[in-house]
Write an enzyme that holds these catalytic residues in place. Structure first.
Site, PDB file in Angstrom:
ATOM      1  N   ASP A 311     -11.571  -4.769   1.739  1.00  0.00           N
ATOM      2  CA  ASP A 311     -11.868  -5.096   0.340  1.00  0.00           C
ATOM      3  C   ASP A 311     -13.299  -5.578   0.113  1.00  0.00           C
ATOM      4  O   ASP A 311     -13.857  -5.385  -0.963  1.00  0.00           O
ATOM      5  CB  ASP A 311     -10.913  -6.192  -0.164  1.00  0.00           C
ATOM      6  CG  ASP A 311      -9.537  -5.662  -0.534  1.00  0.00           C
ATOM      7  OD1 ASP A 311      -9.244  -4.488  -0.205  1.00  0.00           O
ATOM      8  OD2 ASP A 311      -8.754  -6.421  -1.137  1.00  0.00           O
ATOM      9  N   HIS A 443      17.578  19.761   1.345  1.00  0.00           N
ATOM     10  CA  HIS A 443      18.387  19.638   0.131  1.00  0.00           C
ATOM     11  C   HIS A 443      19.564  18.713   0.389  1.00  0.00           C
ATOM     12  O   HIS A 443      20.174  18.800   1.462  1.00  0.00           O
ATOM     13  CB  HIS A 443      18.896  21.020  -0.268  1.00  0.00           C
ATOM     14  CG  HIS A 443      19.774  20.997  -1.477  1.00  0.00           C
ATOM     15  ND1 HIS A 443      19.263  20.840  -2.753  1.00  0.00           N
ATOM     16  CD2 HIS A 443      21.125  21.098  -1.607  1.00  0.00           C
ATOM     17  CE1 HIS A 443      20.266  20.847  -3.622  1.00  0.00           C
ATOM     18  NE2 HIS A 443      21.394  20.999  -2.956  1.00  0.00           N
TER      19      HIS A 443
HETATM   20  P1  FAD Z   1      -7.731  -9.588   3.093  1.00  0.00           P
HETATM   21  O1  FAD Z   1      -6.345  -9.126   3.267  1.00  0.00           O
HETATM   22  O2  FAD Z   1      -8.079 -10.317   1.849  1.00  0.00           O
HETATM   23  O3  FAD Z   1      -8.063 -10.478   4.358  1.00  0.00           O
HETATM   24  C1  FAD Z   1      -9.273 -11.169   4.497  1.00  0.00           C
HETATM   25  C2  FAD Z   1      -9.026 -12.363   5.389  1.00  0.00           C
HETATM   26  O4  FAD Z   1     -10.274 -12.936   5.734  1.00  0.00           O
HETATM   27  C3  FAD Z   1      -8.229 -13.473   4.716  1.00  0.00           C
HETATM   28  O5  FAD Z   1      -7.074 -13.754   5.484  1.00  0.00           O
HETATM   29  C4  FAD Z   1      -9.180 -14.654   4.667  1.00  0.00           C
HETATM   30  O6  FAD Z   1      -8.524 -15.896   4.862  1.00  0.00           O
HETATM   31  C5  FAD Z   1     -10.121 -14.336   5.817  1.00  0.00           C
HETATM   32  N1  FAD Z   1     -11.454 -14.935   5.687  1.00  0.00           N
HETATM   33  C6  FAD Z   1     -12.331 -14.780   4.666  1.00  0.00           C
HETATM   34  N2  FAD Z   1     -13.466 -15.435   4.924  1.00  0.00           N
HETATM   35  C7  FAD Z   1     -13.312 -16.021   6.128  1.00  0.00           C
HETATM   36  C8  FAD Z   1     -14.144 -16.829   6.944  1.00  0.00           C
HETATM   37  N3  FAD Z   1     -15.390 -17.177   6.581  1.00  0.00           N
HETATM   38  N4  FAD Z   1     -13.656 -17.287   8.131  1.00  0.00           N
HETATM   39  C9  FAD Z   1     -12.412 -16.959   8.533  1.00  0.00           C
HETATM   40  N5  FAD Z   1     -11.589 -16.177   7.807  1.00  0.00           N
HETATM   41  C10 FAD Z   1     -12.031 -15.715   6.624  1.00  0.00           C
HETATM   42  N6  FAD Z   1      -2.702  -2.870  -1.249  1.00  0.00           N
HETATM   43  C11 FAD Z   1      -1.946  -1.808  -0.924  1.00  0.00           C
HETATM   44  O7  FAD Z   1      -2.436  -0.908  -0.245  1.00  0.00           O
HETATM   45  N7  FAD Z   1      -0.637  -1.711  -1.314  1.00  0.00           N
HETATM   46  C12 FAD Z   1      -0.035  -2.663  -2.060  1.00  0.00           C
HETATM   47  O8  FAD Z   1       1.126  -2.560  -2.400  1.00  0.00           O
HETATM   48  C13 FAD Z   1      -0.815  -3.794  -2.441  1.00  0.00           C
HETATM   49  N8  FAD Z   1      -0.271  -4.781  -3.171  1.00  0.00           N
HETATM   50  C14 FAD Z   1      -1.032  -5.871  -3.487  1.00  0.00           C
HETATM   51  C15 FAD Z   1      -0.440  -6.873  -4.266  1.00  0.00           C
HETATM   52  C16 FAD Z   1      -1.179  -7.982  -4.616  1.00  0.00           C
HETATM   53  C17 FAD Z   1      -0.534  -9.060  -5.454  1.00  0.00           C
HETATM   54  C18 FAD Z   1      -2.522  -8.104  -4.170  1.00  0.00           C
HETATM   55  C19 FAD Z   1      -3.322  -9.330  -4.530  1.00  0.00           C
HETATM   56  C20 FAD Z   1      -3.119  -7.121  -3.408  1.00  0.00           C
HETATM   57  C21 FAD Z   1      -2.365  -5.992  -3.069  1.00  0.00           C
HETATM   58  N9  FAD Z   1      -2.920  -4.959  -2.312  1.00  0.00           N
HETATM   59  C22 FAD Z   1      -2.161  -3.860  -2.003  1.00  0.00           C
HETATM   60  C23 FAD Z   1      -4.314  -4.997  -1.839  1.00  0.00           C
HETATM   61  C24 FAD Z   1      -4.368  -5.450  -0.357  1.00  0.00           C
HETATM   62  O9  FAD Z   1      -3.768  -6.718  -0.250  1.00  0.00           O
HETATM   63  C25 FAD Z   1      -5.811  -5.510   0.102  1.00  0.00           C
HETATM   64  O10 FAD Z   1      -6.421  -4.250  -0.110  1.00  0.00           O
HETATM   65  C26 FAD Z   1      -5.891  -5.849   1.584  1.00  0.00           C
HETATM   66  O11 FAD Z   1      -5.292  -7.090   1.845  1.00  0.00           O
HETATM   67  C27 FAD Z   1      -7.358  -5.867   2.029  1.00  0.00           C
HETATM   68  O12 FAD Z   1      -7.429  -6.226   3.370  1.00  0.00           O
HETATM   69  P2  FAD Z   1      -8.721  -6.997   3.957  1.00  0.00           P
HETATM   70  O13 FAD Z   1      -8.419  -7.204   5.382  1.00  0.00           O
HETATM   71  O14 FAD Z   1      -9.922  -6.274   3.556  1.00  0.00           O
HETATM   72  O15 FAD Z   1      -8.762  -8.378   3.180  1.00  0.00           O
END
Ligand code: FAD
Ligand code: NAD
Length: 464
Positions: A311, A443
């Protein structure tokens, strides 16, 4: 302060970071992952998984309530109740199982996990306070996977009755009246949950229609269902802030007039933004891609051996994209030749009915200059859908008119989320309409509608 060196340092243990770390570990790379919250990140703890658990429970409850009124196949349901606190507990047990599973997988891949906030010193090192001691970590490769946070609106700062999806997913009871700001993924998935739990839901959307990223044909069945669920949808409307007495939300209508929407909770779901602040990222001076960390087709940032995934790198902010990027970056660090060249990143909105899209929408294909064939097959002509008493929606396929290369496949209907894999496989394999039409689809299944849509595009659908 202790100092540790490693080959790969991953910051963030969400789907992007934990997958990158697992794959790096599998490839024999010395890997450290730092997570300040819980492993699994947004997706497992407060996103994908909790929301889908709520969607399932609310749908089961609503179905039981509906059966009291309409009883087409002789089922008798005399009463239905849902204990929301218990539903939340059930969701928490699923989250716990999954996050423990991630910890186990990281352990199996010999990844060292540090719990704490990473504070970057430069592009090769950070500090972390973990288990009561402060440690400096130096790394050859830094992988940024810090994820995203919900966007706050001016006049509607989170706190009190103004909540984000995170709080919505742990409420102990269904609010009597909920105003939802934003008719995107979160607003409609969770708005539908609350409506099914019995809340009076009003959705306020700035654009002229719900789910504006997709076309009206695809989103139409969802709009109709919201109406039948009693959800009030205000489009072209802007949430301005809490109303004077605090009873609800002030909304500006398209004609410029304002109205008050009474609400016990205001769920603000107007998008998410990259998590960029509070951990020293600015020291790296990375080039940005808009409001996100800028990356190339290998997820390389503007600084050598600093990678960014998930993200924090922008749209589409989806867990499966994050995981695919994480896997790829680990392999690149291990010396493999990889680039992010996916034809399809499928997207699913788990509304009622569900929507799934892969590849191009018809107007996107036309805008890209393609002459396209488009065909739909309705679930009202599908035997399996009839036997499930849920015939709404359709599958739509579009292909180049000249060589029949499939450019996009979409569906709206019950259970169509499971089509995402078949749609993406067809696109990644470069399927022609003839390939999809010539594949035997079992089917009776809803999937037969995919084959029929392809047959329809070829001009000879069999069952419509
Ligand atoms: P994140 O999951 O946000 O993880 C980032 C992590 O980094 C966090 O745990 C945070 O604590 C950690 N972090 C940040 N900064 C630091 C630091 N300085 N030191 C240590 N740790 C740190 N996507 C789908 O594909 N399907 C779905 O059905 C879906 N449903 C969703 C429903 C909701 C309500 C929400 C909010 C999102 C949904 N998403 C869905 C989106 C999905 O959650 C994100 O795309 C995904 O979590 C992104 O993964 P990531 O690893 O990039 O970030
Ligand atoms: P979104 O981008 O899906 O929807 C935001 C909506 O809010 C849009 O329709 C937008 O027009 C509207 N909006 C923006 N400003 C507004 C305002 N001031 N007043 C009224 N409406 C306004 O964002 P989201 O629903 O917050 O979800 C965030 C991200 O999380 C999504 O982009 C998606 O990447 C991810 N997500 C995915 C899923 C899934 O895959 N099923 C589920 C939930 C979340």
């Amino acid at each position: 302060m202790d100092a540790t060196g490693t080959k790969v340092l991953v910051i963030g243990g969400g789907p992007a970071g934990y997958v990158a770390a697992i794959r790096a570990g599998q490839l024999g790379l010395d890997t450290i992952l730092i997570e300040e919250g819980r492993l699994g990140g947004t997706c497992l703890n407060v996103g994908c998984i909790p929301s889908k658990a709520f969607i399932h429970a609310a749908a089961a409850f609503h179905h039981a309530v509906e059966q009291q009124k309409t009883n087409a196949f002789g089922l008798s349901v005399t009463s239905a109740e849902l204990d929301v606190a218990k539903m939340v507990q059930w969701k928490d047990t699923i989250v716990d199982r999954l996050t423990a599973g991630v910890a186990g997988l990281l352990g199996k891949s010999k990844v060292k996990v540090l719990q704490g906030r990473a504070e970057l010193l430069d592009g090769k090192s950070c500090t972390v306070e973990s288990g009561g001691k402060r440690e400096k970590i130096g790394a050859e490769h830094l992988v940024l996977a810090t994820g995203s946070v919900p966007v706050e609106l001016p006049g509607l700062a989170f706190g009190g009755k103004v909540i984000s999806s995170t709080e919505a997913l742990s409420l102990a009871e269904a609010p009597r009246r909920v105003a939802v700001v934003g008719a995107g993924y979160i607003g409609l998935e969770l708005g539908t949950v609350f409506a099914k739990l019995g809340s009076k839901v009003t959705v306020v959307e700035a654009e002229p229609r719900i789910l504006p990223a997709w076309d009206a044909e695809l989103t139409g069945p969802v709009a109709k269902r919201l109406e039948r669920l009693g959800v009030t949808v205000m489009t072209g409307a802007l949430a301005q802030g809490l109303s004077g007495g605090g009873a609800g939300l002030t909304v500006k209508r398209p004609d410029g007039s304002t109205t008050e929407v009474e609400a016990d909770k205001v769920l603000v779901a107007v998008g998410r933004k990259a998590r960029l602040e509070g951990f020293g990222l600015e020291k790296l001076g990375l080039a940005m891609g808009g409001r996100f960390v800028g990356i190339d087709h290998r997820c390389a940032t503007s600084m050598r051996n600093v990678w960014a995934i998930g993200d924090v790198t922008g749209e589409p902010m989806l867990a499966h994209r994050a995981m695919a990027q994480g896997e790829m970056v680990a392999e690149i660090i291990a010396g493999h030749r990889r680039s992010f060249d996916k034809v399809s990143i499928p997207a699913i909105c788990f509304t009622d009915p569900e929507i799934v899209t892969a590849g191009l929408l018809p107007e996107q294909a036309r805008a890209a200059g393609h002459d396209v064939k488009v065909a739909r097959f309705p679930f009202s002509a599908n035997g399996r859908a009839m036997t499930q008493a849920d015939e709404g929606g359709f599958v739509r396929v579009l292909a180049r008119a000249d060589n029949h290369l499939v450019l996009g496949i979409q569906a709206v209907g019950a259970e169509v989320s499971e089509f995402a894999s078949a749609f993406s496989l067809a696109l990644e394999m470069g399927a022609r309409l003839e390939d999809v039409a010539g594949t035997i689809h079992a089917h009776p299944t809803r999937g037969e509608a995919i084959q029929e849509a392809a047959l329809g595009a070829l001009g000879h659908a069999l069952h419509v």
